[in-house]
Design an enzyme around this catalytic site. Structure first.
Site, mmCIF file in Angstrom:
data_model
loop_
_atom_site.group_PDB
_atom_site.id
_atom_site.type_symbol
_atom_site.label_atom_id
_atom_site.label_comp_id
_atom_site.label_asym_id
_atom_site.label_seq_id
_atom_site.Cartn_x
_atom_site.Cartn_y
_atom_site.Cartn_z
ATOM 1 C CD GLN A 29 -0.248 -8.492 0.583
ATOM 2 O OE1 GLN A 29 0.223 -7.439 0.182
ATOM 3 N NE2 GLN A 29 -0.847 -8.611 1.754
ATOM 4 C CG ASP A 54 -2.197 -5.466 -2.054
ATOM 5 O OD1 ASP A 54 -3.371 -5.345 -1.671
ATOM 6 O OD2 ASP A 54 -1.217 -5.061 -1.396
ATOM 7 C CG HIS A 96 -5.827 -1.853 2.222
ATOM 8 N ND1 HIS A 96 -4.459 -1.741 2.258
ATOM 9 C CD2 HIS A 96 -6.291 -0.840 2.973
ATOM 10 C CE1 HIS A 96 -4.120 -0.705 3.003
ATOM 11 N NE2 HIS A 96 -5.210 -0.142 3.453
ATOM 12 N NE ARG A 130 2.966 -8.751 5.473
ATOM 13 C CZ ARG A 130 1.644 -8.683 5.357
ATOM 14 N NH1 ARG A 130 0.889 -9.512 6.045
ATOM 15 N NH2 ARG A 130 1.093 -7.792 4.576
ATOM 16 C CG HIS A 150 -3.939 -0.433 -2.206
ATOM 17 N ND1 HIS A 150 -2.855 -1.143 -2.630
ATOM 18 C CD2 HIS A 150 -4.141 -0.770 -0.903
ATOM 19 C CE1 HIS A 150 -2.392 -1.877 -1.630
ATOM 20 N NE2 HIS A 150 -3.155 -1.677 -0.570
ATOM 21 C CB CYS A 201 -1.040 -0.004 1.107
ATOM 22 S SG CYS A 201 -0.628 -0.970 2.544
ATOM 23 C CE LYS A 259 -10.172 -7.719 9.858
ATOM 24 N NZ LYS A 259 -8.932 -8.451 9.978
#
Length: 653
Positions: A391, A393, A525, A373, A395, A344, A479
């Site tokens: 991910q 991912d 997200h 991570r 946004h 992000c 979420k």
RNA sequence: GCUAAUGUAGCUCAGUGGUAGAGCGCAUCCUUGGUAAGGAUGAGGUCGCGGGUUCAACUCCCGCCAUCAGCUCCA
């Protein structure tokens, strides 16, 4: 006389002091035999309270009689089973001390501390099971006794049960009870079965160490896990399910099908995608990219590292800095970078790169972004818990009034994906703020309320069954998480959609509104797969490695009956590949039966058997994985068949 | 990270204080086959890594690494 109300709202009168068991007997003997526990609700009760079958009822109440299928019954059944196991352990291991022994989601455990010099090992399990069955055969009743704190301390102290004494010390006098069956008495609140007799099948599953009260500074107990059932057949069924789950383990199948690997040399928790796994993953990615394109996303690519300042701005450094891979520095200038733990911040930088008008929103940027991570070494597990993962991912930067619409659009994408991959069963969890503590969240009450309402309404509009959990929201926004049930009924959390008020603030993101004033966009997200690694792991376990035709690395394998047909086999491959069918040839010097067996095990959907007959007529004998013969087809017919099937499977899009 | 278990051929695993074995896979040869394992021969191992004990260690001891399970479900 008291009035008892049944679940169907019928009311019957009974003598005061009647027990739930007697109530059941008054209905039918069969029912009386099957019920394990009851729950009652008196006028003063807010909700039903689970109670034992021998508990006298002395006032008007509503009653529910729980058979095995009810969670309440299973819980009591397994709790009593843990007492039965403790009774067996007490006989087999004199001097053993007991910690806690609760029922769990699937079965029960007991934390114990064996006497000096004694160890409980896997090989001891059969003896424990046998002893439990022996004790059960005595049909011992469980007797509940209320006891004062002083007496409890004395009673358990005399027996050297130090852990129990510690538990008693934390309890309030007057609330303490024990349960006794046979020679075993346990400190316990209950509720329990009235007898150990219904526990007809039991299996001790595993034992492992667990800290006393979960505290690593305290002694290590031996935790023994078991499961039990009212019928032997149910235990067998459960054990079969465990075996099936083991067979579907994605780590095993991933190795067998050469999808991915790990290497000590490369480092633990760092998955490596092999050619076949990569082919599968890329197909998933392409599928999602295609859908996202239709839904107005723009693909971006950002670096795998970012300046430490980026993460100071985003707040990740403060939150996770200590629990991340530590910073990378340049040799000369002393610049400081971090491996990216999230995509992000980079995407915020993209948003900031150009000014935005309210007319341009939503701005949606998507990336298959690999993040790194640090996970404690003991937490690593196959592809589901790793230190590097990608991910899917994206946004979405939008106006507050667009949040609901954007949620609906993301939910559509998730639905398409789940349908294309045969996850028939899925549900959602809406995570909202803790109503009692609003200080720990960023963003104004007003925007939170709007966003929470938007999510709830989006679910309603889509007809998606959703469970609301208060206090589960992230500090930066509410979420929506998606849970799928796999073919074995196991639940996995996959996709997620999250509203974020924090990052737009921190990065000072803005757009120019209709009023020519600057406004703050909302950021969403979302990741339908979650992570490619985890998703593929779940997909492997769901399908047992038998992927849908559109996704599978190899769709067909040509099996020439003898060397004489090899040339034709290769020609078939060439012709099918020209039409985008993914084909292998198995031209090993083996008999047909052998080739069929080996390729069955490789889970290739179609086997194309070709011999002299087929070669003469330009045909294929088609065999579907799972022993189903489909007869003969021309090469063109088979290519059309595969392509039509794939098109049908993808028709969700 | 903690606790325990495990680590032997590409895979699955057996084994012993005297420097290694099976099945599958692989290679070569024979066989040329019709819907879930044809036959023969052969190659392949620093027994996870590093120390120690011993005349001798894959085996026993210590440390490390990796894998696996549990450490979350609270009398």
């Amino acid at each position: 006389m008291i009035k008892i109300t049944f679940p169907d709202n019928s009311v019957r009168e009974y003598e005061s002091g009647v027990t739930p068991l007697q109530v059941a007997e008054s209905i039918s003997n069969r029912l009386a035999q099957e019920i394990l526990v009851a729950s009652i609700k008196r006028a003063a009760d807010e909700d039903f309270v689970i109670t034992e079958l021998n508990q006298p009822l002395t006032e008007d109440c509503a009653i529910r009689l729980h058979k095995w299928d009810d969670a309440e019954a299973k819980h009591a059944f397994w709790h009593t089973s843990s007492h039965l196991m403790a009774e067996a352990l007490q006989e087999l291991y004199p001097g053993i001390q007991f910690g806690i022994g609760p029922a769990i989601e699937n079965g029960f455990y007991y934390d114990v501390y064996p006497a000096e010099g004694q160890v409980i090992k896997d090989s001891d399990f059969p003896a424990i099971e046998q002893k439990m069955m022996e004790l059960r055969a005595k049909k011992e009743q469980l007797q509940k006794t209320y006891i004062t704190k002083a007496d409890a301390l004395k009673q358990f102290g005399d027996k050297g049960q130090h852990y129990k004494c510690e538990l008693i010390n934390d309890l309030e006098d007057g609330t303490i009870s024990t349960y006794t069956q046979g020679a075993f008495t346990d400190l316990c609140r209950g509720p329990h079965l009235v007898s150990t007799e219904p526990i007809k099948a039991v299996k001790i599953l595993s034992c492992a160490a667990a800290y006393w009260r979960g505290d690593e500074t305290r002694p290590m107990m031996t935790r023994i896990y078991g499961i039990s059932f009212p019928k032997k057949s149910q235990l067998d069924e459960y054990l079969t399910l465990l075996e099936e789950a083991k067979k579907r383990d994605h780590r095993k199948i991933g190795k067998e099908l050469e999808l991915f690997m790990f290497s000590e040399m490369v480092g633990k928790g760092l998955p490596i995608w092999l050619p076949k796994g990569t082919a599968l993953r890329l197909r998933l990615e392409d599928f999602l990219k295609k859908i996202q394109k239709r839904y107005g996303y723009q693909q971006v690519i950002t670096p795998h590292i970012g300046s430490k300042n980026l993460y100071i701005t985003s707040g990740h450094w403060d939150h996770y800095g200590k629990d991340s891979f530590q910073p990378i520095t340049t040799p000369e200038e002393g610049e400081v970078y971090l491996l990216k733990p999230m995509n992000c911040p980079h995407h915020c930088a993209i948003y900031k790169n150009t000014p935005h008008s309210y007319k341009d929103l939503p701005f949606r940027c998507a990336e298959f972004g690999t993040v790194y991570r640090y996970e404690q070494s003991g937490e690593l597990h196959g592809l589901t818990r790793v230190r590097s993962f990608t991910q899917d991912d994206a946004h979405i930067f939008c106006r507050q009034d667009q949040v609901k619409q954007e949620f609906i659009r993301v939910m559509e994408i998730i639905e398409i994906i789940f349908r294309a991959l045969n996850f028939e069963n899925f549900e959602a969890q809406i995570s909202l703020r803790d109503p009692n503590n609003r200080t720990k969240y960023v963003g104004s009450d007003e925007v939170w309320e709007k966003a929470e309402k938007a999510i709830i309404e989006a679910c309603e509009e889509k007809g998606l069954p959703a469970r609301v959990e208060y206090g589960e929201a992230a500090f930066y926004g509410p979420k929506l998480d998606f849970m799928v049930k796999d073919a074995l009924g196991r639940r996995w959390q996959l996709g997620t959609i999250q509203v974020d008020y924090n990052l737009p603030e921190r990065f000072d993101l803005e757009y120019v509104g209709e009023d020519n004033q600057k406004h703050r966009p909302v950021m969403i997200h979302r990741a339908p797969f979650g992570s490619m690694e985890r998703f593929v792991a779940v997909l492997i376990e769901h399908t047992a490695g038998k992927f849908p035709l559109w996704l599978t690395p190899d769709q067909a394998v040509v099996l020439p009956i003898s060397e004489k047909s090899n040339e034709y086999a290769w020609k078939v491959k060439e012709m099918l590949e020209a039409q985008d069918v993914r084909v292998l040839v198995d031209d090993r010097n083996e008999k047909l039966g052998r080739k069929i067996r080996d390729n069955e095990l490789k889970r290739i959907p179609y086997m194309l058997i070709v011999g002299e007959k087929e070669a003469e007529q330009g045909l294929l004998s088609v065999r579907q994985q799972g022993a189903e013969e489909k007869g003969q087809m021309t090469i063109q017919q088979f290519a059309d068949f595969v392509n039509d099937t794939v098109k049908k499977q993808m028709s969700a899009y």
